[in-house]
Scaffold this active site. Structure first.
Site, PDB file in Angstrom:
ATOM      1  N   ASP A  45       0.840  -1.202   0.000  1.00 43.80           N
ATOM      2  CA  ASP A  45       0.000   0.000   0.000  1.00 43.80           C
ATOM      3  C   ASP A  45       0.871   1.248   0.000  1.00 43.80           C
ATOM      4  O   ASP A  45       1.950   1.250  -0.581  1.00 43.80           O
ATOM      5  CB  ASP A  45      -0.910  -0.046   1.249  1.00 43.80           C
ATOM      6  N   HIS A  93      -3.569   5.918   3.925  1.00 38.73           N
ATOM      7  CA  HIS A  93      -4.376   4.789   3.463  1.00 38.73           C
ATOM      8  C   HIS A  93      -3.848   3.456   3.988  1.00 38.73           C
ATOM      9  O   HIS A  93      -4.592   2.626   4.507  1.00 38.73           O
ATOM     10  CB  HIS A  93      -4.407   4.804   1.935  1.00 38.73           C
ATOM     11  N   LEU A 102      -4.236  -3.217  17.740  1.00 43.24           N
ATOM     12  CA  LEU A 102      -4.032  -3.915  19.007  1.00 43.24           C
ATOM     13  C   LEU A 102      -5.287  -3.928  19.882  1.00 43.24           C
ATOM     14  O   LEU A 102      -6.044  -2.955  19.914  1.00 43.24           O
ATOM     15  CB  LEU A 102      -2.893  -3.261  19.788  1.00 43.24           C
ATOM     16  N   ASN A 107      -5.672  -3.351  22.987  1.00 41.33           N
ATOM     17  CA  ASN A 107      -4.916  -2.792  24.109  1.00 41.33           C
ATOM     18  C   ASN A 107      -5.711  -1.803  24.950  1.00 41.33           C
ATOM     19  O   ASN A 107      -5.153  -0.985  25.665  1.00 41.33           O
ATOM     20  CB  ASN A 107      -3.658  -2.096  23.585  1.00 41.33           C
ATOM     21  N   VAL A 148      -8.758   1.730  18.670  1.00 47.46           N
ATOM     22  CA  VAL A 148      -9.658   0.769  18.037  1.00 47.46           C
ATOM     23  C   VAL A 148      -9.035  -0.618  18.142  1.00 47.46           C
ATOM     24  O   VAL A 148      -7.912  -0.778  18.616  1.00 47.46           O
ATOM     25  CB  VAL A 148      -9.905   1.124  16.556  1.00 47.46           C
ATOM     26  N   SER A 196     -11.353  -0.677  -0.322  1.00 51.16           N
ATOM     27  CA  SER A 196     -10.073  -0.700   0.392  1.00 51.16           C
ATOM     28  C   SER A 196     -10.250  -1.063   1.854  1.00 51.16           C
ATOM     29  O   SER A 196      -9.372  -1.664   2.473  1.00 51.16           O
ATOM     30  CB  SER A 196      -9.401   0.672   0.320  1.00 51.16           C
TER      31      SER A 196
END
Length: 431
Positions: free
Chosen positions: A159, A192, A203, A205, A209, A374
């Site tokens: 990417d 991107h 993660l 964590n 997210v 994507s």
């Protein structure tokens, strides 16, 4: 010329992380003498020139109110700029002031402590709607519980590059490859690739997210420039690099595409070098997941989406992470739980996955909301990673078959779908 799938959609709102809760730890020294505890700002999490002043307890609320008023007046007279006044949970104030003023205020017998103001950050993690919709949060392998258990799989993201220092990603820096400008280190100046990487494996964590395969090792392979454009020569460089490390890399995500078609013979008939390269890489054991593209047309005229050897993914519009079509549209006007109005379709599509208004990691340590096939493809790449974690010897053909077989049909159709086939929706609760 290959380009990222979704370039025309990048004008969508780029949402920074929205804290839902924050915690901080700080020690307040008890002091019964006439001199308050005073701490200098030397640690990196402390904000220079800003302090929290806590007053000693008063006998009554009226006395406390009067003391707070007097203390604030005194601080202002010393040049302090009071930002907050505390009257309930504690008595005191927060202010910007010089270190000398803070030290002087600490000498007031009514002051309990003067401490530097400290930075805090959001510790709550959100489960993106896409992760919810494909049921990755129910996967025993993903084990999403905020405890940072990592999926032991390697995923290459071919990417624009990946932000190697993003705190919510497990980037394998030694595996980075720049095919755009080989003399330079990988640096995602577009965002991107970092967004794609987060969908695959952000993660678990308890911050930011979480991805479909939390903590999967991300290999950043940069083939696109800061505008999201590149050439097939650069893409083949990336495929070549992945194939060189086929004994380590399990899955590849390619959310990019250009013109072309599948000759059915791995590019030997129509002289498609990229197709030939992907066939060799798949033969070496690497599973490739690619985006269908955003032209609302048959994917048979887009490569690598048209190749039979890859897993091609179309986009679902989902706004609430649930079936039923009841979610309220957010960043786009698509109807909830239907085929995205921009997505390619056709016989080459293997799976559909969420690709509208997806929140994920972004460059410079941030987060953003983007739409496109994507965003759909890396959900499937994450699903392939989950399968490989428990079936390490599975061939790309077996991975593809398992994902398709587990797919569901609980989305509304036909809506914007341009063919007569309802693609299976990625479903990962059993992986």
């Amino acid at each position: 010329m290959p380009k990222l799938i979704g370039a025309a959609l990048l004008a969508l709102a780029l949402a920074a992380a929205s804290p839902t809760s924050a915690t901080a730890t700080a020690s307040t020294s008890a002091d019964t003498s006439t001199t308050a505890a005073f701490t200098t700002a030397t640690q990196s999490d402390q904000v220079p020139g800003r302090y929290i002043v806590t007053l000693k307890d008063a006998a009554t609320q009226a006395d406390a109110t009067a003391t707070v008023h007097a203390a604030v007046t005194q601080a202002s007279s010393m040049g302090a700029r009071v930002r907050h006044v505390y009257r309930h949970a504690l008595h005191g104030y927060a202010a910007s002031m010089s270190a000398s003023a803070a030290a002087a205020i600490a000498g007031d017998p009514l002051v309990q402590s003067v401490q530097p103001e400290r930075r805090v950050r959001a510790l709550a993690q959100t489960v993106p709607t896409g992760v919810d919709r494909v049921e990755a949060d129910l996967s025993p392998t993903a084990a999403i519980d905020g405890k940072d258990t990592r999926v032991n799989v390697d995923v290459a993201v071919i990417d624009t590059g990946v932000d190697a220092n993003h705190p919510d990603l497990n980037v394998y820096k030694a595996g980075a490859k720049n095919c755009w400008i080989p003399q330079l280190p990988v640096l995602d100046m577009h965002g991107h690739g970092t967004h794609v990487a987060g969908i695959v494996g952000a993660l678990d964590n308890n911050a930011g997210v979480v991805g479909v395969a939390p903590g999967a090792r991300i290999w950043p392979v940069q083939v696109l420039n800061p505008l999201g454009m590149g050439t097939d020569a650069d893409v083949i460089c990336g495929i070549d690099y992945v194939t060189q490390h086929a004994d380590q890399i399990d899955v590849v995500n390619m959310s990019l595409g250009g013109g072309g078609s599948d000759d059915g013979q791995c590019g030997t008939v129509n002289n498609d070098a990229m197709h030939k390269a992907i066939c060799a890489s798949v033969a070496a054991g690497v599973t490739y997941v690619v985006a269908a593209a955003n032209d609302h047309a048959d994917a048979k005229n887009t490569t690598p989406a048209a190749y039979d050897e890859v897993i091609t993914v179309s986009a679902l519009a989902d706004f609430d992470g649930k079936s039923g079509g009841l979610g309220k549209a957010s960043c786009r006007t698509d109807r909830d739980d239907t085929f995205a109005d921009f997505s390619n379709y056709g016989a080459d599509i293997d799976l559909i996955a969420p690709g509208v208004c997806i929140r994920s990691t972004f460059r410079n340590g941030g987060y953003a909301v983007l739409s496109g096939t994507s965003m759909a493809a890396p959900h499937v790449a994450g699903g392939a990673a989950l399968y490989k974690a428990t079936h390490p010897g599975a061939s790309p053909t077996a991975v593809k078959a398992a994902l398709v077989a587990a797919g569901g049909t609980d989305w509304l159709w036909p809506s914007e779908d341009g063919d007569g086939t309802k693609e299976p929706l990625l479903r990962l609760r059993g992986f």
